[in-house]
Design an enzyme around this catalytic site. Structure first.
Site, PDB file in Angstrom:
ATOM      1  N   GLY A   1      20.253   8.181  -8.686  1.00  0.00           N
ATOM      2  CA  GLY A   1      19.178   7.522  -9.411  1.00  0.00           C
ATOM      3  C   GLY A   1      17.886   7.608  -8.638  1.00  0.00           C
ATOM      4  O   GLY A   1      17.862   7.967  -7.462  1.00  0.00           O
TER       5      GLY A   1
ATOM      6  N   GLY B   1      11.995   5.917  -3.962  1.00  0.00           N
ATOM      7  CA  GLY B   1      12.652   7.150  -3.548  1.00  0.00           C
ATOM      8  C   GLY B   1      13.924   7.371  -4.329  1.00  0.00           C
ATOM      9  O   GLY B   1      14.193   6.692  -5.305  1.00  0.00           O
TER      10      GLY B   1
ATOM     11  N   LYS C   1      19.879   6.289   0.413  1.00  0.00           N
ATOM     12  CA  LYS C   1      18.580   6.078  -0.223  1.00  0.00           C
ATOM     13  C   LYS C   1      17.541   6.791   0.620  1.00  0.00           C
ATOM     14  O   LYS C   1      17.299   6.424   1.760  1.00  0.00           O
ATOM     15  CB  LYS C   1      18.287   4.582  -0.291  1.00  0.00           C
ATOM     16  CG  LYS C   1      16.991   4.230  -0.967  1.00  0.00           C
ATOM     17  CD  LYS C   1      16.919   2.719  -1.109  1.00  0.00           C
ATOM     18  CE  LYS C   1      15.561   2.235  -1.534  1.00  0.00           C
ATOM     19  NZ  LYS C   1      15.479   0.788  -1.455  1.00  0.00           N
TER      20      LYS C   1
ATOM     21  N   ASP D   1      12.592  -9.198  -6.532  1.00  0.00           N
ATOM     22  CA  ASP D   1      12.638  -8.076  -7.477  1.00  0.00           C
ATOM     23  C   ASP D   1      14.018  -7.952  -8.104  1.00  0.00           C
ATOM     24  O   ASP D   1      14.603  -6.886  -8.155  1.00  0.00           O
ATOM     25  CB  ASP D   1      12.228  -6.775  -6.781  1.00  0.00           C
ATOM     26  CG  ASP D   1      11.855  -5.677  -7.792  1.00  0.00           C
ATOM     27  OD1 ASP D   1      11.560  -6.026  -8.949  1.00  0.00           O
ATOM     28  OD2 ASP D   1      11.858  -4.500  -7.423  1.00  0.00           O
TER      29      ASP D   1
END
Ligand SMILES: *[C@@H]1O[C@H](CO)[C@@H](O)[C@H](O)[C@H]1NC(C)=O
Ligand SMILES: *[C@@H]1O[C@H](CO)[C@@H](O)[C@H](O)[C@H]1NC(C)=O
Ligand SMILES: *[C@@H]1O[C@H](CO)[C@@H](O)[C@H](O)[C@H]1NC(C)=O
Ligand SMILES: *[C@@H]1O[C@H](CO)[C@@H](O)[C@H](O)[C@H]1NC(C)=O
Ligand SMILES: *[C@@H]1O[C@H](CO)[C@@H](O)[C@H](O)[C@H]1NC(C)=O
Ligand SMILES: *[C@@H]1O[C@H](CO)[C@@H](O)[C@H](O)[C@H]1NC(C)=O
Ligand SMILES: *[C@@H]1O[C@H](CO)[C@@H](O)[C@H](O)[C@H]1NC(C)=O
Ligand SMILES: *[C@@H]1O[C@H](CO)[C@@H](O)[C@H](O)[C@H]1NC(C)=O
Ligand SMILES: *[C@@H]1O[C@H](CO)[C@@H](O)[C@H](O)[C@H]1NC(C)=O
Ligand SMILES: *[C@@H]1O[C@H](CO)[C@@H](O)[C@H](O)[C@H]1NC(C)=O
Ligand SMILES: *[C@@H]1O[C@H](CO)[C@@H](O)[C@H](O)[C@H]1NC(C)=O
Length: 833
Positions: free
Chosen positions: A518, A523, A539, A638
């Site tokens: 994803g 990033g 990641k 978030d």
């Protein structure tokens, strides 16, 4: 006299009798004559003839099926038909033409080189009238290229910065004359793109710069639910402003008195609800207070000179004619040729502003760089910083400055030092001790840290060569790589397993597309297989991405301190040159995002109510751990479906701590000038004022809960009466005791009816406007587990109410008024994290 009225009556009745031809296409065989119409495939728009109010002139236009007097596009604006003899057809040269009774061409698409047998004109469900070459299928003309006074989703308002050719809206002369009037509106892309309304070519209103998410001079846009607009650079010099097509009827019209009015169709009442208007007040008029003046609608008089400036003409100014503006009281040192790095000058901070026009942009993530750059250039008279735009600076003059209430950007104005001192004293008394104290604490921490490191015989710098080991070999899934450390001991990056770039590159097949799991804002995430067979998620933070060193270290420090079954586990990291990577445990079921919202996702049906409820509780427990159980208080900031990962047993794990904030013992809320997060999940007080607390996470949790129950994204709109956001929709149905209508059809089951409706109720408690009204996360968990049986009645969520037309434009002010003046200092201090 009487015959005229009868004629008017007949003409105005005409559109309501259906003369429509059951086609959406005009071909060389099929033409239409007044009063025929054609209708788009989905029966949304019609093309046909109409007369504006108080006139018998006939025009060819596109209007809504549900509201035939709402015309969105006109062909023959300048050349009306004086009778009902009009005909639209494909001409011999392949153009779409409008002919009068004497076969004179009143209007034509004017395309050259098309052939008649091969073109047809189709009215589409978007409202676009498209002329196609049927032999190739290519579009040779469309009405969206020549908008009238109305912007629709999927339309593009463009500006080419090389040719300066703009395509925008132009208003009618007046309600009964569609000729181009004095107002036009469009995009001004040079420097930083913004939307402008011009009056005979002079600016009348300005939206302020587009920052990639919102127009920063439009207070209403700081609300999470105006999502969806975008400004795109197509890399040939053309910029365009557009909005996605939704399931609702939305339009923005530039009316004949120069207002942009955004409206949504209300099915229930059969009318248009106004949701936004610009300009809204006198301060919105371009340059209302002249150069170096600043406008505030809450003050009387509304105009004042920026401090350090005085009216150019005092008599005029005091009589309320502010057009000539203000001038500098004391020349800048720089301009006097005293250029010892401009250190005779300083900056005055104006909070919550609409920044002036003519900003120049310089990309930098750090506000202090803006300051240094401005100070070193004598032409620079002001600067501001926006996290998405970077630095903005101004030279020559400052025009159209406005002070908002609680939203907006901080503007720093360059003044001669002695001008500053007069105004600074009071603040200095507060700032100096705070700064000194803060510095002292920093130094103390640094010294302690050095001492600890020394004692362990370690070096501060990361010595890659010696310390890096092939983590892929050392790490086994049972080893607990992260040890929860004593709170006052600083976590050092060396304590985490460091992976080499080589290992990670090998494990992900050189970051091959096939391994891409994803892409996030910061990033890409890849799946990797280590040599020992363990699966990992890597990641990789792009160098150009938003997540800089600051967020990176923040995430590493935060997450390495946490261990909970509902938080994703960090296994290590990699820092080599420009490369920054984080290595997590691999989650086979990926993120909740895909499972919930992707209709083609195989797991959509797997997520039955039991699993969803388990996910809800899991996220709640993860959040409780962050807020209360870990030794630090952590606010995630978030929380959204793409940040919730699912393991092989569908247990949820919260991830992505790049924005988390850690708090010490007594602090429990913060304030930030840098609002980060995702519109749609942010609590109102955070989105609008930058204030956040545990309760802002609870808000996001509430939104998440509604999404899990409904299987729909919050950013999707509905066209059921007033309610547009998911919150408003939930509120409406819950109030009508129709909670089950809100639920995802794939989980609808009468067995769990009570539990599902209870979840909606709890979610509504979480998304209440005022943080104090929202329950804490442990209360939410008790409610979910039925330890608490009786639930209080929720207040109406604020974003549902916003769409009520009686609240236009006042929402912002009301919500912001609790901020007061108190936060002027805290904002900057906390921001320097
Ligand atoms: C026009 O109509 C005729 C017969 O009605 C048909 O044969 C012809 O293909 C049509 N032409 C076009 C361009 O549709
Ligand atoms: C279009 O308008 C007609 C007449 O107003 C109405 O009967 C019909 O249902 C409308 N179609 C849609 C899709 O709204
Ligand atoms: C319409 O205008 C034409 C000139 O363009 C004129 O000859 C004709 O008489 C007018 N018709 C009516 C009904 O006013
Ligand atoms: C207009 O053109 C059509 C088709 O070409 C023809 O049938 C008609 O007689 C013409 N009308 C006039 C007034 O010239
Ligand atoms: C077509 O060309 C004519 C003459 O050049 C012009 O008056 C008219 O405005 C043009 N129409 C359109 C739709 O561009
Ligand atoms: C609209 O403007 C036209 C001129 O363009 C003028 O003749 C007409 O009187 C105006 N109508 C109203 C209602 O102001
Ligand atoms: C049409 O005329 C009426 C009566 O004179 C007036 O009240 C109304 O404002 C006019 N409408 C427009 C759009 O000019
Ligand atoms: C234009 O919109 C503004 C704001 O809604 C309104 O006050 C004004 O009356 C409108 N003008 C016309 C001609 O409708
Ligand atoms: C305001 O002042 C300007 C500049 O002196 C002048 O041109 C303008 O006419 C004045 N406006 C009014 C409304 O007095
Ligand atoms: C420049 O500024 C310094 C102090 O700010 C002052 O002593 C000096 O006289 C100034 N020089 C000129 C040329 O103005
Ligand atoms: C100073 O700023 C002006 C205006 O922004 C710009 O044109 C000029 O190139 C800058 N000078 C330097 C040395 O950066």
């Amino acid at each position: 006299m009487n015959t005229k009225i009868v004629l008017l009556l007949v003409l105005s009745l005409v559109p309501f009798l259906c003369f429509c031809i059951e086609t959406d296409t005009i071909t060389s065989n099929i033409s239409i004559s007044d009063p025929d119409t054609i209708i788009s495939g989905g029966r949304i728009f019609k093309l046909g003839f109409f007369s504006p109010e108080n006139t018998t002139d006939r025009y060819l236009g596109v209007f809504y099926n549900v509201s035939q007097e709402t015309v969105i596009w006109i062909a023959n604006r300048d050349r009306p038909l004086n009778d009902s003899s009009g005909t639209v057809t494909i001409s011999r040269n392949g153009n779409l033409v409008l002919l009068n009774g004497r076969n004179e061409t009143l209007w034509s698409t004017n395309v050259t080189g098309a052939s008649p047998r091969n073109t047809n004109a189709q009215i589409q469900d978007s409202g676009n009238l498209v002329l196609r070459d049927t032999s190739t299928g290519s579009i040779i003309w469309e009405s969206f290229w020549q908008p009238s006074d109305t912007f629709l989703p999927a339309m593009r308002i463009t500006d080419n910065i090389n040719t300066n050719i703009k395509v925008g809206l132009s208003a009618w002369t007046n309600g009964s004359d569609p000729q181009q009037g004095s107002f036009t509106s469009g995009l001004e892309a040079l420097n930083i793109p913004q939307i402008i309304i011009w009056n005979n070519g002079r600016p009348h209103w300005r939206s302020g710069p587009w920052n990639g998410q919102i127009l920063i001079g439009v207070p209403d846009m700081y609300s999470p639910y105006l999502d969806g607009f975008s400004v795109v650079n197509d890399h040939t010099g053309t910029f365009y402003f557009t909005a996605p097509e939704g399931a609702f009827l939305m339009r923005i019209t530039l009316n004949s008195t120069g207002s942009l009015v955004q409206t949504l169709w209300n099915d229930q009442h059969g009318n248009w609800d106004i949701v936004w208007v610009a300009p809204q007040n006198e301060c919105d008029d371009y340059g209302a207070c002249g150069p170096f003046g600043s406008c505030s609608i809450r003050d009387s008089p509304i105009c004042s000179c920026i401090s350090g400036f005085e009216p150019v003409n005092r008599e005029e100014w005091e009589s309320g004619n502010w057009t000539s503006g203000c001038a500098r009281r004391r020349q800048l040192q720089c301009n006097l040729g005293n250029n010892t790095r401009g250190n005779g000058d300083g900056f005055l901070r104006l909070q919550f502003t609409k920044v002036p026009d003519f900003a120049e942009q310089f990309q930098s993530r750090r506000p202090d760089v803006c300051r240094t750059r401005c100070l070193s250039n004598c032409s620079c008279i002001a600067y501001a910083h926006d996290p998405n735009i970077g630095c903005m600076s101004w030279s020559e003059h400052l025009i159209d400055v406005q002070r908002f209430n609680g939203v907006g950007v901080d503007l720093y104005i360059r003044l001669e030092n002695s001008e500053l001192d007069n105004h600074r004293d009071r603040k200095l008394v507060i700032i100096i001790p705070v700064v000194v104290g803060f510095t002292a604490i920093c130094i103390a921490i640094l010294i302690t840290w050095c001492w600890i490191v020394k004692r362990k015989g370690k070096r501060i710098a990361i010595e890659k060569d010696r310390k890096v080991f092939e983590a892929g070999l050392a790490f086994s899934s049972n080893s607990s790589a992260i040890v929860l450390r004593d709170e006052n001991e600083k976590v050092m990056i060396e304590e985490l397993p460091l992976f080499t770039f080589g290992t990670l590159s090998r494990s992900t097949d050189k970051f091959h597309e096939n391994n891409l799991l994803g892409k996030g804002g910061f990033g890409s995430v890849y799946k990797g297989n280590l040599a020992n067979g363990n699966e990992i998620a890597v990641k990789r933070l792009s160098a150009a991405s938003g997540q800089g060193n600051e967020e990176f270290m923040n995430e590493v420090v935060v997450i390495s301190k946490l261990q909970h079954r509902n938080l994703v586990r960090l296994l290590g990291c990699c820092v080599e040159g420009e490369e920054k990577m984080l290595i997590y445990e691999y989650m086979p079921n990926k993120s909740l995002d895909g499972c919930l919202f992707d209709p083609n996702h195989p797991s959509q049906k797997i997520l039955d109510w039991r699993k969803r409820f388990n996910i809800i509780e899991g996220i709640g427990r993860g959040l409780l751990y962050l807020h209360k159980d870990s030794r630090l208080k952590i606010i995630h900031r978030d929380l959204k479906p793409s940040n919730v990962l699912l393991d092989e047993d569908w247990n949820p794990k919260i991830s992505d701590f790049g924005m988390a904030r850690i708090f010490g013992g007594n602090e429990d809320h913060g304030n930030t000038a840098r609002v980060v997060g995702t519109y749609g999940y942010m609590a109102p007080e955070y989105a609008m004022e930058g204030r956040f607390s545990e309760k802002s996470d609870v808000y996001s949790f509430g939104v998440l809960l509604l999404e899990i129950v409904s299987g729909k994204r919050n950013t999707h709109y509905y066209n059921h009466g007033l309610s547009l956001s998911l919150l408003g929709w939930a509120w409406k149905l819950w109030n009508e005791e129709n909670g089950l209508d809100f639920v995802d059809q794939t989980i609808e089951s009468s067995n769990f009816k009570g539990e599902i409706v209870r979840c909606i109720h709890i979610a509504l408690l979480c998304v209440q406007e005022f943080p104090n009204d929202r329950p804490a996360i442990q209360t939410v968990l008790s409610m979910l587990s039925r330890e608490i049986l009786d639930l209080p009645r929720p207040e109406q969520p604020v974003f549902a109410e916003k769409w009520n037309s009686s609240h236009v434009g006042t929402g912002t002010t009301q919500r912001s008024s609790q901020v007061g003046e108190s936060n002027e200092i805290t904002i900057t201090m906390l921001d320097g994290r």
